[in-house]
Design a protein around this motif. Structure first.
Motif, mmCIF file in Angstrom:
data_model
loop_
_atom_site.group_PDB
_atom_site.id
_atom_site.type_symbol
_atom_site.label_atom_id
_atom_site.label_comp_id
_atom_site.label_asym_id
_atom_site.label_seq_id
_atom_site.Cartn_x
_atom_site.Cartn_y
_atom_site.Cartn_z
ATOM 1 N N GLN A 1 3.704 -1.970 6.476
ATOM 2 C CA GLN A 1 3.638 -3.313 6.003
ATOM 3 C C GLN A 1 2.707 -4.270 6.816
ATOM 4 O O GLN A 1 2.449 -3.860 7.866
ATOM 5 N N ASN B 1 3.889 -6.291 -2.120
ATOM 6 C CA ASN B 1 4.187 -5.217 -1.383
ATOM 7 C C ASN B 1 5.464 -4.453 -1.745
ATOM 8 O O ASN B 1 6.401 -3.950 -1.125
ATOM 9 N N LYS C 1 13.847 1.011 -3.753
ATOM 10 C CA LYS C 1 13.989 1.408 -2.539
ATOM 11 C C LYS C 1 15.301 1.874 -2.006
ATOM 12 O O LYS C 1 16.415 1.511 -2.625
ATOM 13 N N TYR D 1 13.226 -3.194 5.770
ATOM 14 C CA TYR D 1 12.078 -1.990 5.902
ATOM 15 C C TYR D 1 12.330 -1.059 6.742
ATOM 16 O O TYR D 1 12.311 0.226 6.652
ATOM 17 N N SER E 1 12.655 -9.125 4.617
ATOM 18 C CA SER E 1 12.153 -7.652 4.310
ATOM 19 C C SER E 1 11.823 -6.689 5.207
ATOM 20 O O SER E 1 12.184 -5.690 5.238
ATOM 21 N N GLN E 2 11.271 -7.392 6.396
ATOM 22 C CA GLN E 2 10.896 -6.178 7.455
ATOM 23 C C GLN E 2 12.285 -5.681 8.165
ATOM 24 O O GLN E 2 12.221 -4.600 8.739
ATOM 25 N N ARG F 1 5.790 -1.620 -3.298
ATOM 26 C CA ARG F 1 5.873 -0.207 -2.626
ATOM 27 C C ARG F 1 6.467 0.097 -1.424
ATOM 28 O O ARG F 1 7.045 1.084 -1.180
ATOM 29 N N SER F 2 6.212 -0.969 -0.471
ATOM 30 C CA SER F 2 7.235 -0.983 0.934
ATOM 31 C C SER F 2 8.671 -1.548 0.562
ATOM 32 O O SER F 2 9.350 -0.640 1.324
ATOM 33 N N VAL F 3 8.668 -2.502 0.104
ATOM 34 C CA VAL F 3 10.115 -3.091 0.364
ATOM 35 C C VAL F 3 10.613 -3.599 -0.837
ATOM 36 O O VAL F 3 11.802 -3.827 -0.955
ATOM 37 N N ILE G 1 -2.194 -1.196 -8.687
ATOM 38 C CA ILE G 1 -1.163 -1.095 -7.689
ATOM 39 C C ILE G 1 -1.633 -0.915 -6.591
ATOM 40 O O ILE G 1 -1.308 -1.103 -5.466
ATOM 41 N N ARG G 2 -2.539 0.501 -6.484
ATOM 42 C CA ARG G 2 -3.011 1.183 -5.196
ATOM 43 C C ARG G 2 -3.606 0.249 -4.572
ATOM 44 O O ARG G 2 -3.472 0.118 -3.164
ATOM 45 N N ASP H 1 -1.324 -4.079 -4.516
ATOM 46 C CA ASP H 1 0.339 -4.273 -4.182
ATOM 47 C C ASP H 1 0.190 -4.681 -2.622
ATOM 48 O O ASP H 1 1.093 -5.466 -2.347
ATOM 49 N N ARG H 2 -0.522 -3.748 -1.891
ATOM 50 C CA ARG H 2 -0.148 -4.084 -0.351
ATOM 51 C C ARG H 2 -0.671 -5.772 0.153
ATOM 52 O O ARG H 2 0.114 -6.201 1.071
ATOM 53 N N HIS H 3 -1.471 -6.315 -0.807
ATOM 54 C CA HIS H 3 -1.897 -7.527 -0.306
ATOM 55 C C HIS H 3 -1.214 -8.591 -1.359
ATOM 56 O O HIS H 3 -1.406 -9.720 -1.001
ATOM 57 N N PHE I 1 -3.944 6.884 -7.854
ATOM 58 C CA PHE I 1 -4.067 6.665 -6.626
ATOM 59 C C PHE I 1 -4.760 7.465 -5.772
ATOM 60 O O PHE I 1 -5.006 7.070 -4.532
ATOM 61 N N TYR J 1 1.775 6.383 2.035
ATOM 62 C CA TYR J 1 2.545 5.246 2.113
ATOM 63 C C TYR J 1 1.876 4.588 3.364
ATOM 64 O O TYR J 1 1.261 4.995 4.378
#
Lengths: 149, 778
Positions: free
Chosen positions: A147, B300, B362, B341, B337-338, B302-304, B291-292, B295-297, A96, A144
C-alpha cells in the motif's frame, strides 16, 4: 519438489543486429508452426531511435501470481511456462506484464511466451542473441505491491 | 505468504482441517427426480434456453429463449423479470408455493477477458419487501450454469425435506436429491458438496464445481443471503460471494433447498462463442493494463478491495456510525483499510471470476473464531468488504477482529451483513434511549459497541431461538419498529424516524443526510435502499455538480439505467468506475467515465454480434427498469408512498445530532431558508430542528416530482402505458394494469405534485397530465 535456482534468459547484443527478423520467424515456427513472425513470435525486434531493441520475457515470473487457474508455473528448468490446456484466456498476464513479454496472437485465445528454447539464437546469423544463465532470486519479482503511504 | 511465486500445491491457509466421510454422505442421497438434456453450444453469449424446476411436483423442463425475449429483456435480471411475470400472481407472497427463486446469467457472463464478467443475478419476491428483489453476486455459478447449457434457472414450489439440485453439465443431467446428512452452514456445506460432486479428486476438477447455499440463520430470519462458491486452487477451499440483499437465502431455505450444485465438463476462454474474440481480448487487455498502472494510485482495490472506502467515508462525514446518527467517529481509524490489510492474505489472484484483475475479493485465512459453534476453529473469512466494515461502525464496533467475526458468521449462517448490521444498530440506538432494555432483549445488553451481545443475537437466530425479541429482530427494522410501536414502547414518530429501512429493506452503509440526490438514490428505487442504482454523494455533495432538481433528476435517470445495464449482462459494476483512464478528468463527462462506456458498447457488440451504441445500452435498461416498477405496481406497490424514506436518512433526528453539526445546520437555515443570523441565535434547538425537518421532507418530495417526471412516470410514480409502449414493452395485460392504477389514482386525487411550491418555484411541468401524449423526454 526441488526448486530451480538458475534460469536461462535471452541477452541481446543490439550492435550486432541487422534487423533481418529471422529470430521472429524461427520463434513463430516453434509456437505456431509458421514463419510469419510478428504477432506470432514471442520475441520481438523493434527499431527505436536508430537502434534495435528486443522485447521478450525475462522469466521474472510476475505473471505466475496473476493466473487464476494456475496455468503459469516455473518449470524445473526455471523457465516460466504457460500451459495452454489449463489457460482460460483471460489475458491478465498479458495486461499485467510490465514489458510486454507475454504475447497474444489473433490465432487463438491463449497467450504464449518465450520458453528459452534457443531457436532464435540458432537462427541469428549475426550472433546478436545469446542465452545466458541468471539466478532466479536475482530477477524474481512479485505482482503484489505494498500500500502506498 | 509474502514472497510470491509459490506453486499452488504448496499454499497453506492454516485453517482447521475437516474430517468428513463424503462417500457416506453421498450414499445417503436418494434421487427424487432425474432429467436428461441435450448439451448445446452457446451462441454469441446465449445458451438460448432456461431451466425450470418445480420442487413440489418434481417437474423439470426447458424453456426456449426467443429473439423477442432477448430484444425486450436482454438477459440477466431482465430474463428474471420475464420468468417471474410468467409464473406468479399479483397476490403471491414470498413463502407461497408459486414464488420463484431465479438465478440468471446474461450474455456477457462468463467472459474471461474483461474484468468483472462473472456475475449472476438473482430475482424473487422478497420476504423483507413483498416486492421484487434483485441481487447480483460473483462466484462461478452463473458462468457455469450457462456453460452447462442454461441462461437461467427458475425454482418454484417447495420440497418436503432438504434437497440439493444438481446440474451436471458434464453428463447433461439434472437431479433432485435428498440431502439430509450435510451441514447447513455455507463454509462447511459448500466444501462438502464441492468434494462430493467433483468428477475427479484433484484441484482442477473441484474448480469446475460451484455451489449455491445459505445457512441456519437464513431459516429463522428475513436476512437470508445466498452464498455462491468459487473454488480456490491455492487455498484448496471453495470461497464465497453473497447475493446479500432482500432475503434470497430465506426463500431458498423455505423451499427446503439446501444447495444448488453445478458442474462443467470444461471451459476455455471462448466458451461463450463470442462474435469477435479478437476485439474482446483487445479491450480486456487494455483494461488489465489500466488496472496494472492506475489502481495503486486510485482505489487500491488490488490491495484492500472496497475497504479503501472506510477512511474516505469517515473523512467526508459519510461513514454511518451509531445507527447513522453520525458520519465520522474518533475511533474510526481503528478500522481503516490499513488495519485490514494486515489481515489479508497477499499475492493471490483474488478475483471472484476468472480474469478479474481488479481482484477486490480479499480474504483473511486462518482466522480464529472467537464465539459460537465454531469457536477456536481456524477458518477463511471472505472479506470484509466496505459495507460490512460500515456495519461495524454503525454498531460502534471498532475492532477489526470482531468485524471479521461478524463477517464470518453472517456469511456461513447465510445472512446479509448489511441488513443484520443495520438492524442491530437500530436495536442499539433504541437500547440507549431505554425503548429496548435487557429484559426486552431477553437478557442481551445490546448497547452500542457490545460485539459479544451482537454475536449472541446472531447465534440465537441461527439456533432458531423462539423468544419474542429474537423472532422479531430477525425480521428486520420494519417489523421491529411495528413491534416497538405496538408494545407502546417509545414515541411512534421517533421510532419511525430512526429505523433505517425503506420498502421493508434495511439501508446500506452510507450517510445521506447532506446529499438530497443520494436520498433519492436510496428511496426512488425499485427494490429498496441500496447503493447499486445510484451513488451520487460526491457528485452532489462534494462537487456540487448537480445543483438543481432537474440536474438531480437527470442523474437519477441516467445512473440507475446505466447501473441496471450491468445486471442485464452478468457484469460487475466496479471495473466501470473504480479504475478510470488517466485522462478521464479531461473528458466531457468524467463521472460517466466515457472511455469505459465505449468499452462496454464494443464489449456487448463483440460478444453478441449486435451493432448497438451507448444510447441503446440505456434503452435496454429502461425497458427492464420500467417493467420492474410496473410489476411492483401490479403487486400493489411501486408508487410515491412506497418511496418513503426515514428522516434519519434526511437530517438530524435527535438534538445530539443537530448539536454535533450545529454550524452546518445553522448555516443552512440562513443560506437555504433565508433566516437572519440574529433570528437563528434566538431560536431554540427544537424550533430549528422542526424548520429543518419540514424543509428537508419537502425537498425530498420535490425531488421525487422531478424524478418521476424525468422517468416519464405519473406524479404518483407509476410508469405509464404510453412510456412502456414507447419502449416496446407493450404487453396488453401490463398496459391494462397500469391504466387501471392510473385511473384509480386520478379518482383518488393522487396524480398531483408531492412538493409544496411557492409562487416563484417551478413545478417540473405546468401540465399534471404531461405523460398522456407519450412525451419523449430522453
Amino acid at each position: 519438489m526441488k526448486k530451480a535456482k538458475i534460469v536461462k534468459i535471452l541477452k541481446f547484443h543490439t550492435e550486432m543486429c541487422n534487423g533481418c527478423l529471422e529470430c521472429e520467424k524461427a520463434c513463430s515456427q516453434v509456437h505456431f508452426k509458421t514463419d510469419e513472425g510478428g504477432e506470432k513470435s514471442a520475441i520481438q525486434i523493434i527499431k527505436n531511435k536508430g537502434l534495435y531493441k528486443m522485447i521478450v520475457c525475462n522469466q521474472n515470473g510476475l505473471c505466475i501470481d496473476m493466473c487464476p487457474v494456475g496455468a503459469i508455473t516455473r518449470r524445473k528448468t526455471g523457465v516460466v511456462s504457460l500451459d495452454k490446456n489449463t489457460c482460460i484466456g483471460c489475458q491478465a498476464c498479458v495486461g499485467f506484464c510490465p514489458f510486454d513479454g507475454m504475447k497474444k496472437s489473433e490465432e487463438r485465445i491463449e497467450p504464449f511466451k518465450c520458453i528459452s528454447c534457443g531457436s532464435c539464437v540458432k537462427a541469428c546469423s549475426e550472433g546478436a542473441l545469446e542465452l545466458i544463465e541468471v539466478k532466479i532470486d536475482d530477477i524474481k519479482e512479485v505482482v503484489y505491491h505494498k500500500q502506498e503511504a | 505468504m509474502v514472497e510470491g511465486q509459490i506453486p499452488f500445491e504448496l499454499y497453506e491457509t492454516g485453517n482447521t482441517k475437516k474430517n468428513w466421510n463424503i462417500k457416506k454422505i453421498k450414499t445417503s442421497h436418494k434421487v427424487l427426480t432425474e432429467y436428461k438434456y441435450q448439451k448445446n453450444e452457446i451462441k454469441k453469449g446465449y445458451a438460448n434456453r432456461t431451466l425450470y424446476v418445480n420442487l413440489s411436483t418434481g417437474k423439470i423442463k426447458e424453456k426456449k429463449v426467443t429473439e423477442d425475449m432477448k430484444k425486450k429483456f436482454t438477459g440477466g435480471r431482465g430474463f428474471g423479470l420475464k420468468l417471474l411475470w410468467d409464473s406468479i400472481k399479483p397476490t403471491t407472497h414470498w413463502d407461497d408455493e408459486e414464488n420463484e427463486l431465479i438465478i440468471t446469467t446474461g450474455p456477457l457472463c462468463g467472459v474471461t477477458q474483461y474484468p468483472g464478467s462473472g456475475k449472476s443475478l438473482c430475482v424473487t419476491i422478497s420476504p423483507s419487501t413483498g416486492i421484487i428483489c434483485d441481487s447480483n453476486v460473483g462466484g462461478f455459478f452463473g458462468p457455469y450454469l450457462k456453460f452447462a447449457g442454461f441462461d437461467a434457472i427458475e425454482m418454484q414450489g417447495k420440497a418436503k425435506d432438504d434437497i440439493v439440485i444438481v446440474i451436471d453439465g458434464e453428463k447433461g443431467k439434472i437431479t433432485i436429491e435428498t440431502a439430509l446428512e450435510e451441514e447447513t452452514d455455507s463454509h462447511l456445506l459448500s466444501e462438502q458438496l464441492t468434494y462430493m460432486y467433483a468428477s475427479e479428486e484433484n484441484e482442477k476438477s473441484r474448480q469446475k464445481v460451484s455451489v449455491v447455499s445459505s445457512g441456519t440463520a437464513a431459516e429463522n430470519s428475513y436476512w437470508g443471503c445466498l452464498n455462491f462458491s468459487f473454488y480456490d486452487i491455492r487455498r484448496k477451499i471453495p470461497r464465497l460471494k453473497q447475493a446479500g440483499r432482500g432475503g434470497f437465502g430465506t426463500v431458498l431455505r423455505d423451499k427446503k433447498i439446501k444447495a444448488i450444485v453445478v458442474k462443467v465438463e470444461k471451459f476455455d476462454g471462448v466458451e461463450n462463442n463470442p462474435a469477435d474474440p479478437v476485439t474482446l481480448a483487445k479491450i480486456g487487455t487494455k483494461l488489465h493494463k489500466e488496472i496494472r498502472d492506475l489502481d495503486r494510485h486510485q482505489c487500491n482495490m488490488r490491495s484492500v478491495g472496497t475497504v479503501h472506502l472506510v477512511e474516505i467515508m469517515d473523512e467526508y462525514d459519510l461513514l454511518p456510525t451509531e445507527n447513522f446518527r453520525f458520519g465520522s467517529f474518533p475511533k474510526a481509524s481503528n478500522i481503516y483499510s490499513q488495519e485490514f490489510y494486515k489481515f489479508f492474505t497477499k499475492i493471490i489472484p483474488d478475483g471472484c471470476w476468472h480474469g478479474c484483475s481488479m481482484a477486490c475479493a480479499k480474504t483473511v485465512d486462518g482466522f480464529t473464531v472467537m464465539t459460537g459453534p465454531y469457536k477456536d476453529q481456524k477458518v477463511t473469512v471472505d472479506g470484509p468488504e466496505y459495507e460490512t466494515v460500515g456495519c461495524g461502525a454503525n454498531m460502534s464496533i471498532w475492532d477489526p477482529s470482531w468485524i471479521l467475526e461478524f463477517n464470518f458468521y453472517c456469511d456461513t449462517y447465510g445472512i446479509d451483513t448489511i441488513s443484520t448490521g443495520t438492524t442491530i444498530a437500530f436495536c442499539m440506538e433504541m437500547y440507549e434511549y431505554g425503548i429496548l432494555n435487557k429484559e426486552r432483549c431477553n437478557g442481551l445488553e445490546l448497547c452500542f459497541g457490545n460485539a459479544e451481545a451482537s454475536m449472541e443475537l446472531i447465534h440465537r437466530i441461527a439456533r432458531g431461538d423462539r423468544r419474542e425479541f429474537t423472532q422479531v429482530a430477525g425480521k428486520g427494522v420494519r417489523r421491529l419498529k411495528d413491534w416497538l410501536i405496538n408494545k407502546g414502547w417509545g414515541n411512534k414518530q421517533f421510532i419511525n424516524d430512526c429505523g433505517m429501512e425503506s420498502k421493508g429493506l434495511e439501508y446500506s452503509e452510507y450517510v445521506t443526510k447532506e446529499s438530497l440526490a443520494m436520498q433519492g438514490g436510496y428511496g426512488l428505487t425499485l427494490k429498496g435502499p441500496q447503493h447499486d442504482e445510484a451513488w451520487l454523494i460526491f457528485m452532489d455533495m462534494v462537487n456540487n455538480a448537480i445543483p438543481t432538481f432537474q440536474d438531480k433528476a437527470e442523474a437519477l435517470h441516467y445512473y440507475p439505467m446505466w447501473r441496471t445495464w450491468f445486471g442485464l449482462n452478468g457484469l460487475c459494476k466496479l471495473p466501470w468506475n473504480d479504475v478510470e483512464p488517466s485522462n478521464n478528468a479531461e473528458t466531457d463527462d468524467p463521472s460517466k467515465v466515457p472511455e469505459h462506456v465505449q468499452n462496454y458498447v464494443e464489449y456487448q457488440n463483440a460478444v453478441t454480434g449486435w451493432n448497438v451504441d451507448k444510447e441503446e445500452l440505456i434503452l435496454q435498461s429502461e425497458r427492464c427498469y420500467n417493467w420492474q416498477r410496473a410489476m411492483n405496481v401490479w403487486l400493489g406497490k411501486g408508487c410515491r408512498k412506497n418511496d418513503w424514506i426515514p428522516y434519519r436518512s434526511m437530517g438530524p433526528v435527535t438534538e445530539m445530532e443537530y448539536k454535533s453539526r450545529s454550524e452546518r445546520y445553522d448555516n443552512q437555515l440562513v443560506e437555504k431558508l433565508g433566516y437572519s443570523e440574529n433570528k437563528i441565535e434566538k431560536m431554540d434547538i427544537k424550533e430549528k430542528m422542526n424548520i429543518l425537518y419540514d424543509f428537508r421532507q419537502d425537498q425530498y418530495q420535490k425531488l421525487a416530482d422531478a424524478v418521476y417526471y424525468r422517468r416519464g412516470w405519473t406524479p404518483n410514480g407509476v410508469p405509464t402505458p404510453q412510456k412502456l409502449k414507447q419502449l416496446g414493452m407493450s404487453d396488453p395485460k401490463m398496459l391494462k394494469i397500469l391504466q387501471k392504477k392510473i385511473d384509480k389514482d386520478e379518482k383518488a386525487g393522487l396524480n398531483i405534485w408531492g412538493g409544496k411550491y411557492s409562487i416563484e418555484e417551478k413545478t417540473p411541468s405546468k401540465d399534471l397530465h404531461y405523460w398522456k401524449n407519450g412525451i419523449n423526454i430522453s
